[in-house]
Motif scaffolding. Structure first.
Motif, PDB file in Angstrom:
ATOM      1  N   TRP A   1       0.820  -1.212   0.000  1.00 40.04           N
ATOM      2  CA  TRP A   1       0.000   0.000   0.000  1.00 40.04           C
ATOM      3  C   TRP A   1       0.852   1.260   0.000  1.00 40.04           C
ATOM      4  N   LEU A   2       1.777   1.368   0.961  1.00 41.96           N
ATOM      5  CA  LEU A   2       2.586   2.579   1.063  1.00 41.96           C
ATOM      6  C   LEU A   2       3.519   2.762  -0.143  1.00 41.96           C
ATOM      7  N   PRO A   3       4.273   1.715  -0.562  1.00 42.93           N
ATOM      8  CA  PRO A   3       5.121   1.887  -1.753  1.00 42.93           C
ATOM      9  C   PRO A   3       4.331   2.309  -2.992  1.00 42.93           C
ATOM     10  N   MET A   4       3.133   1.748  -3.166  1.00 37.42           N
ATOM     11  CA  MET A   4       2.335   2.091  -4.336  1.00 37.42           C
ATOM     12  C   MET A   4       1.804   3.520  -4.248  1.00 37.42           C
ATOM     13  N   LYS A   5       1.449   3.962  -3.038  1.00 33.86           N
ATOM     14  CA  LYS A   5       1.016   5.345  -2.876  1.00 33.86           C
ATOM     15  C   LYS A   5       2.151   6.310  -3.212  1.00 33.86           C
ATOM     16  N   ILE A   6       3.365   5.933  -2.812  1.00 30.66           N
ATOM     17  CA  ILE A   6       4.530   6.773  -3.114  1.00 30.66           C
ATOM     18  C   ILE A   6       4.737   6.863  -4.625  1.00 30.66           C
ATOM     19  N   VAL A   7       4.558   5.739  -5.298  1.00 31.23           N
ATOM     20  CA  VAL A   7       4.770   5.697  -6.743  1.00 31.23           C
ATOM     21  C   VAL A   7       3.644   6.405  -7.494  1.00 31.23           C
ATOM     22  N   LEU A   8       2.393   6.089  -7.131  1.00 27.45           N
ATOM     23  CA  LEU A   8       1.236   6.567  -7.899  1.00 27.45           C
ATOM     24  C   LEU A   8       0.730   7.939  -7.471  1.00 27.45           C
ATOM     25  N   GLY A   9       0.875   8.272  -6.189  1.00 24.29           N
ATOM     26  CA  GLY A   9       0.292   9.499  -5.657  1.00 24.29           C
ATOM     27  C   GLY A   9      -0.580   9.157  -4.459  1.00 24.29           C
ATOM     28  N   PHE A  10      -0.617  10.021  -3.457  1.00 24.95           N
ATOM     29  CA  PHE A  10      -1.315   9.681  -2.218  1.00 24.95           C
ATOM     30  C   PHE A  10      -2.829   9.875  -2.298  1.00 24.95           C
ATOM     31  N   ARG A  11      -3.293  11.035  -2.725  1.00 26.66           N
ATOM     32  CA  ARG A  11      -4.738  11.284  -2.753  1.00 26.66           C
ATOM     33  C   ARG A  11      -5.371  11.026  -4.110  1.00 26.66           C
ATOM     34  N   LYS A  12      -4.565  11.105  -5.138  1.00 24.81           N
ATOM     35  CA  LYS A  12      -5.036  10.850  -6.500  1.00 24.81           C
ATOM     36  C   LYS A  12      -3.832  10.503  -7.354  1.00 24.81           C
ATOM     37  N   PRO A  13      -4.042   9.921  -8.538  1.00 24.27           N
ATOM     38  CA  PRO A  13      -2.905   9.564  -9.379  1.00 24.27           C
ATOM     39  C   PRO A  13      -2.048  10.782  -9.729  1.00 24.27           C
ATOM     40  N   ARG A  14      -0.739  10.623  -9.565  1.00 19.96           N
ATOM     41  CA  ARG A  14       0.184  11.704  -9.923  1.00 19.96           C
ATOM     42  C   ARG A  14       0.112  11.981 -11.422  1.00 19.96           C
ATOM     43  N   GLN A  15      -0.150  10.936 -12.199  1.00 20.28           N
ATOM     44  CA  GLN A  15      -0.396  11.064 -13.636  1.00 20.28           C
ATOM     45  C   GLN A  15      -1.909  10.942 -13.832  1.00 20.28           C
TER      46      GLN A  15
END
Length: 304
Positions: free
Chosen positions: A56-70
């Protein structure tokens, strides 16, 4: 330009049609006018943030915490190069291309920029944009996992989930590699899987492929719904079980997309398309894909 933007993690309603700035290519990039994209399993996983607790945490760091970074999803696309950066050597204006964008995403838009060194190649000459865009994700995923299973000519291969995006490609690729292919699917999809070249069909609603009556050199779970333990009795002594769930993300190279293009142009594989949706109906397309009953691919038409 128009794009579908993922405003947060959640249900399909978080996908909103918006006007965003048209990108400009950097020196090593090409600007692509997108004609078609798809709704892939990767898009669904990101939008829903479907991640095991351990990651969960590694994926949030990669993707974005509240919404997708991309925020503009879409991992595969097909279109035409409209502009090139000054250092680009591999492509020219007017080239018709198809691509996998990976974690860059960007397919749900009228335009995107990609590096000329990304997984980007000329599209098959004998396919439309919509037909071609249904090849990259399923085709490269199937190719990766069949190679992971060390597929060889003459082997017996079972594809579980043979009617989906990855499964329909896997059936065709396994046949190309000279395997005897058994496709596992539901009753309504048996005709489709048969048309893709499967030598034998098993209807999972009626029969159990793992009952021990038949053994296979490779069992490929193309939908991530069965376990190795279940398959133990259906594998030969040196048989291999591969699955899209829990065995890593398919590592993809431009060479893989070139290989698939060659197979398409020689008539060895074809795309499977279930439905078409216009860009503004991407949320509806996500709802349909989430039902888990699509045949092959769901294509999004960007340009009419």
């Amino acid at each position: 330009m128009k794009a579908i933007v993922c405003t947060s993690y959640g249900l399909p309603d978080v996908l909103q049609l918006a006007e965003v700035s048209k990108p400009s290519p950097k020196n090593n990039e090409v600007l692509i006018k997108i004609h078609a994209t798809t709704v892939s399993a990767g898009d669904i996983r990101v939008r829903t943030f479907n991640s095991p607790l351990l990651f969960w945490l590694p994926m949030k760091i990669v993707l974005g915490f509240r919404k997708p970074r991309q925020p503009i999803l879409g991992v595969e696309l097909c279109g035409v190069i409209e502009e090139i950066g000054k250092d680009v050597k591999r492509f020219k204006k007017g080239d018709q291309v198809f691509a996998l964008t990976g974690m860059k995403f960007g397919g749900y838009a009228e335009y995107t920029c990609l590096s000329e060194n990304s997984v980007l190649v000329l599209k098959p000459k004998n396919m439309t944009y919509e037909e071609a865009v249904a090849i990259p994700f399923g085709g490269t995923s199937a190719l990766y996992f069949l190679r992971k299973g060390s597929i060889q000519q003459g082997q017996k291969v079972l594809i579980y989930g043979a009617s989906g995006s990855v499964g329909s490609s896997a059936v065709q690729l396994a046949k190309h590699f000279g395997a005897a292919v058994t496709g596992v699917c539901s009753t309504q999809n048996m005709e489709l899987v048969n048309s893709l070249g499967a030598d034998r069909l098993i209807d999972y609603t009626k029969d159990d492929f793992a009952d021990g009556s038949e053994q296979y050199d490779i069992i490929f779970d193309a939908v991530g719904k069965i376990s190795k333990a279940k398959c133990k009795g259906a594998l030969t002594p040196n048989g291999k079980f591969v699955t899209v769930d829990g065995q890593g993300i398919a590592k993809v190279r431009s060479e893989d997309l070139l290989f698939l293009r060659e197979l398409v142009e020689m008539g060895a594989i074809k795309s499977v398309i279930d439905r078409h949706y216009p860009l503004e109906q991407v949320p509806e397309a996500h709802r349909y894909v989430e039902k888990g009953r699509k045949k092959g691919n769901v294509v999004i038409n960007i340009t009419n």
